[in-house]
Enzyme design. Structure first.
Site, PDB file in Angstrom:
ATOM      1  N   HIS A 219       0.798  -1.227   0.000  1.00 21.35           N
ATOM      2  CA  HIS A 219       0.000   0.000   0.000  1.00 21.35           C
ATOM      3  C   HIS A 219       0.837   1.287   0.000  1.00 21.35           C
ATOM      4  CE1 HIS A 219       1.028   0.152   4.270  1.00 21.35           C
ATOM      5  NE2 HIS A 219       0.673   1.414   4.253  1.00 21.35           N
TER       6      HIS A 219
HETATM    7  C1  UD1 Z   1      -2.006   6.167   5.276  1.00 21.37           C
HETATM    8  C2  UD1 Z   1      -0.737   6.717   5.899  1.00 21.37           C
HETATM    9  C3  UD1 Z   1       0.337   5.655   5.879  1.00 21.37           C
HETATM   10  C4  UD1 Z   1      -0.141   4.366   6.513  1.00 21.37           C
HETATM   11  C5  UD1 Z   1      -1.465   3.937   5.901  1.00 21.37           C
HETATM   12  C6  UD1 Z   1      -2.001   2.764   6.673  1.00 21.37           C
HETATM   13  C7  UD1 Z   1      -0.391   9.124   5.557  1.00 21.37           C
HETATM   14  C8  UD1 Z   1       0.370  10.147   4.804  1.00 21.37           C
HETATM   15  N1  UD1 Z   1      -0.237   7.857   5.135  1.00 21.37           N
HETATM   16  O1  UD1 Z   1      -1.725   5.874   3.915  1.00 21.37           O
HETATM   17  O2  UD1 Z   1       1.466   6.106   6.597  1.00 21.37           O
HETATM   18  O3  UD1 Z   1       0.819   3.373   6.286  1.00 21.37           O
HETATM   19  O4  UD1 Z   1      -2.403   5.012   5.976  1.00 21.37           O
HETATM   20  O5  UD1 Z   1      -2.942   2.045   5.966  1.00 21.37           O
HETATM   21  O6  UD1 Z   1      -1.069   9.449   6.498  1.00 21.37           O
HETATM   22  N2  UD1 Z   1      -8.993   4.981   0.824  1.00 21.37           N
HETATM   23  C9  UD1 Z   1     -10.235   4.398   0.711  1.00 21.37           C
HETATM   24  N3  UD1 Z   1     -10.880   4.093   1.864  1.00 21.37           N
HETATM   25  C10 UD1 Z   1     -10.394   4.344   3.094  1.00 21.37           C
HETATM   26  C11 UD1 Z   1      -9.143   4.950   3.187  1.00 21.37           C
HETATM   27  C12 UD1 Z   1      -8.443   5.256   2.039  1.00 21.37           C
HETATM   28  O7  UD1 Z   1     -10.722   4.148  -0.373  1.00 21.37           O
HETATM   29  O8  UD1 Z   1     -11.055   4.030   4.098  1.00 21.37           O
HETATM   30  C13 UD1 Z   1      -8.243   5.275  -0.435  1.00 21.37           C
HETATM   31  C14 UD1 Z   1      -8.554   6.663  -1.015  1.00 21.37           C
HETATM   32  O9  UD1 Z   1      -8.532   6.556  -2.396  1.00 21.37           O
HETATM   33  C15 UD1 Z   1      -7.368   7.490  -0.543  1.00 21.37           C
HETATM   34  C16 UD1 Z   1      -6.246   6.460  -0.560  1.00 21.37           C
HETATM   35  O10 UD1 Z   1      -6.848   5.239  -0.168  1.00 21.37           O
HETATM   36  O11 UD1 Z   1      -7.108   8.579  -1.378  1.00 21.37           O
HETATM   37  C17 UD1 Z   1      -5.103   6.795   0.377  1.00 21.37           C
HETATM   38  O12 UD1 Z   1      -5.589   7.011   1.715  1.00 21.37           O
HETATM   39  P1  UD1 Z   1      -4.743   7.921   2.737  1.00 21.37           P
HETATM   40  O13 UD1 Z   1      -5.327   7.812   4.079  1.00 21.37           O
HETATM   41  O14 UD1 Z   1      -4.536   9.267   2.177  1.00 21.37           O
HETATM   42  O15 UD1 Z   1      -3.315   7.261   2.705  1.00 21.37           O
HETATM   43  P2  UD1 Z   1      -2.889   5.735   2.876  1.00 21.37           P
HETATM   44  O16 UD1 Z   1      -2.237   5.314   1.605  1.00 21.37           O
HETATM   45  O17 UD1 Z   1      -4.018   4.943   3.387  1.00 21.37           O
HETATM   46  N1  UDP Z   2      -3.864  -5.000   8.888  1.00 21.78           N
HETATM   47  C1  UDP Z   2      -5.147  -5.501   9.023  1.00 21.78           C
HETATM   48  N2  UDP Z   2      -5.789  -5.942   7.896  1.00 21.78           N
HETATM   49  C2  UDP Z   2      -5.217  -5.914   6.663  1.00 21.78           C
HETATM   50  C3  UDP Z   2      -3.899  -5.406   6.546  1.00 21.78           C
HETATM   51  C4  UDP Z   2      -3.245  -4.940   7.683  1.00 21.78           C
HETATM   52  O1  UDP Z   2      -5.690  -5.559  10.134  1.00 21.78           O
HETATM   53  O2  UDP Z   2      -5.863  -6.328   5.694  1.00 21.78           O
HETATM   54  C5  UDP Z   2      -3.168  -4.513  10.098  1.00 21.78           C
HETATM   55  C6  UDP Z   2      -1.795  -5.103  10.297  1.00 21.78           C
HETATM   56  O3  UDP Z   2      -1.883  -6.311  10.985  1.00 21.78           O
HETATM   57  C7  UDP Z   2      -1.090  -4.038  11.098  1.00 21.78           C
HETATM   58  C8  UDP Z   2      -1.710  -2.769  10.577  1.00 21.78           C
HETATM   59  O4  UDP Z   2      -2.938  -3.138   9.955  1.00 21.78           O
HETATM   60  O5  UDP Z   2      -1.358  -4.156  12.481  1.00 21.78           O
HETATM   61  C9  UDP Z   2      -0.788  -2.193   9.582  1.00 21.78           C
HETATM   62  O6  UDP Z   2      -1.442  -1.253   8.832  1.00 21.78           O
HETATM   63  P1  UDP Z   2      -0.944  -0.815   7.386  1.00 21.78           P
HETATM   64  O7  UDP Z   2      -0.193  -1.902   6.717  1.00 21.78           O
HETATM   65  O8  UDP Z   2      -2.143  -0.288   6.708  1.00 21.78           O
HETATM   66  O9  UDP Z   2      -0.014   0.450   7.723  1.00 21.78           O
HETATM   67  P2  UDP Z   2       1.479   0.655   8.238  1.00 21.78           P
HETATM   68  O10 UDP Z   2       1.759  -0.213   9.386  1.00 21.78           O
HETATM   69  O11 UDP Z   2       2.389   0.403   7.057  1.00 21.78           O
HETATM   70  O12 UDP Z   2       1.488   2.104   8.565  1.00 21.78           O
END
Ligand code: UD1
Ligand code: UDP
Length: 382
Positions: A219
């Protein structure tokens, strides 16, 4: 009684916050009142609500419903909302987790009106400022009053940036206190691992046998948004699955799900979709991912949290990034950094498939980091 305002927003923060909420409920109910603010950064049912239900986190007292957007727009909207709540609730401190835009927004809103910041997961560094998270964590650490680092490397990073190990109370953002205290995610993994398989059907539902599949997650923004990288990653997964007749289960983050049809070469996308060894599934719950992590033969990921959980459950891990904040995993040989390099990923797969024994020392505390944090907060926040 002190009042803490906890900010959550993204999936990993919701999970991390569960450890502190559990410690407060079990041991500090009379001393700590927790007010929970969900920024709404993540909002899909399987990226947010599922964790409240499953991990028994109290429902948020506020939801800012910020949603997705550019960094500036998203962060600015959260700062406005958090500031209003801080002024109304007047907490003794704000609790921030990790390195997302929700973390940064909380740090800016609170520090500007002199609400002490407690940063959990402080000190982690990738030393790569093209990562939005690196900027968020540096900014947050440097306005924090109590900084809790899960690892020794994180604690040492803080010392390198000028934080002192010998400051004396009273602490403030000009005189902060730093800790190496273990990882609240280790607390959570220990707490929930015993019931993960019993309470979920993810293995059966996806026809997975213990040791018979690889768990993958992707991601990170540079992997999803850069077509060259995304293609290299999926070429590698496709080849590993096909050549080794090995199932790869990929619970797909919504960011990746949206960008796969846009950024993947159409021919490769068709091959991946038609590959019977690759199972792309929607994001799973925390108990489900633990069940997958515990039973996988290997983990391939660009997630910070999943890297570490692979280590907790003693699984080798291929890290799809050019560096990691969790340097200890690589140093002890149980994880390898491959970046989005198809050849390196395949080599790492080969290496770990034939590795006889790997080393998983206890690096993340004793499973009681959250209790320790609550105790220290009570000593110094008033
Ligand atoms: C964010 C965090 C990242 C973390 C990740 C965990 C920042 C800058 N990044 O990245 O550090 O590792 O969360 O998962 O804060 N979207 C949906 N549904 C949701 C959420 C997101 O469709 O419920 C989609 C949207 O298109 C959105 C994209 O995901 O634009 C990115 O979401 P965003 O929260 O901006 O960043 P993440 O890539 O999730
Ligand atoms: N996680 C989850 N379901 C998923 C993928 C990840 O519950 O389908 C959990 C994972 O076990 C971990 C946390 O989400 O505890 C990590 O989140 P993510 O990979 O989105 O973000 P990051 O840790 O890179 O910020």
């Amino acid at each position: 009684m002190i009042k803490l305002l906890t900010i959550i927003g993204a999936r990993p923060q919701i999970i991390k916050a569960a450890a502190l909420s559990r410690a407060i409920k079990n041991k500090f109910q009379k001393a700590i009142q927790e007010v929970i603010v969900h920024t709404g950064q993540h909002y899909d049912e399987n990226m947010s609500q599922v964790f409240f239900d499953e991990l028994q986190i109290p429902s948020p007292d506020y939801n800012l419903n910020t949603g997705s957007g550019s960094h500036g727009k998203q962060t600015a909207s959260m700062i406005t909302g958090i500031e209003e709540i801080l002024l109304k609730e007047k907490p003794n401190a704000i609790v921030l987790y990790g390195d997302t835009n929700s973390t940064l927004a909380g740090a800016i809103a609170a520090s500007k009106i002199q609400v002490p910041v407690i940063h959990i997961e402080a000190g982690l560094r990738s030393y790569n400022k093209s990562m939005p998270e690196e900027i968020n964590r540096i900014m947050c650490d440097h306005v924090s009053t109590l900084l809790f680092s899960p690892t020794k490397a994180g604690y040492e990073n803080l010392l390198k940036e000028g934080f002192k190990s010998n400051n004396h109370a009273p602490y403030s953002f000009d005189n902060p206190k730093i800790y190496h205290c273990g990882d609240v995610m280790y607390d959570n993994s220990l707490h929930f691992s015993e019931v993960a398989e019993e309470k979920t059907t993810v293995l059966k539902h996806n026809n997975l046998k213990a040791g018979g599949f690889i768990l993958a997650t992707i991601h990170r923004n540079n992997n999803t948004d850069e077509p060259l990288r995304l293609n290299a990653l999926f070429r590698a997964l496709n080849a590993i699955a096909t050549e080794n007749k090995t199932k790869i289960v990929l619970p797909l983050h919504p960011r990746t799900a949206k960008l796969l049809p846009v950024n993947l070469d159409p021919e490769l996308y068709t091959q991946v979709q038609a590959n019977g060894y690759i199972q792309i599934i929607p994001p799973v719950s925390f108990l489900e991912i633990i069940a997958l992590e515990k039973n996988a033969s290997m983990v391939i990921t660009d997630s910070g949290g999943v890297q570490k959980e692979a280590f907790f459950f003693q699984k080798p891990c291929i890290i799809l990034r050019s560096e990691t904040e969790w340097v200890e995993l690589v140093e002890c040989g149980s994880a390898r950094i491959t970046d989005a390099d198809e050849i390196k990923i395949k080599e790492a797969y080969k290496h770990f498939s034939s590795a006889k024994s790997l080393n998983f020392p206890r690096l993340f505390g004793d499973g009681r980091a959250a209790e320790f944090i609550c105790g220290e907060v009570l000593k110094y926040i008033n």
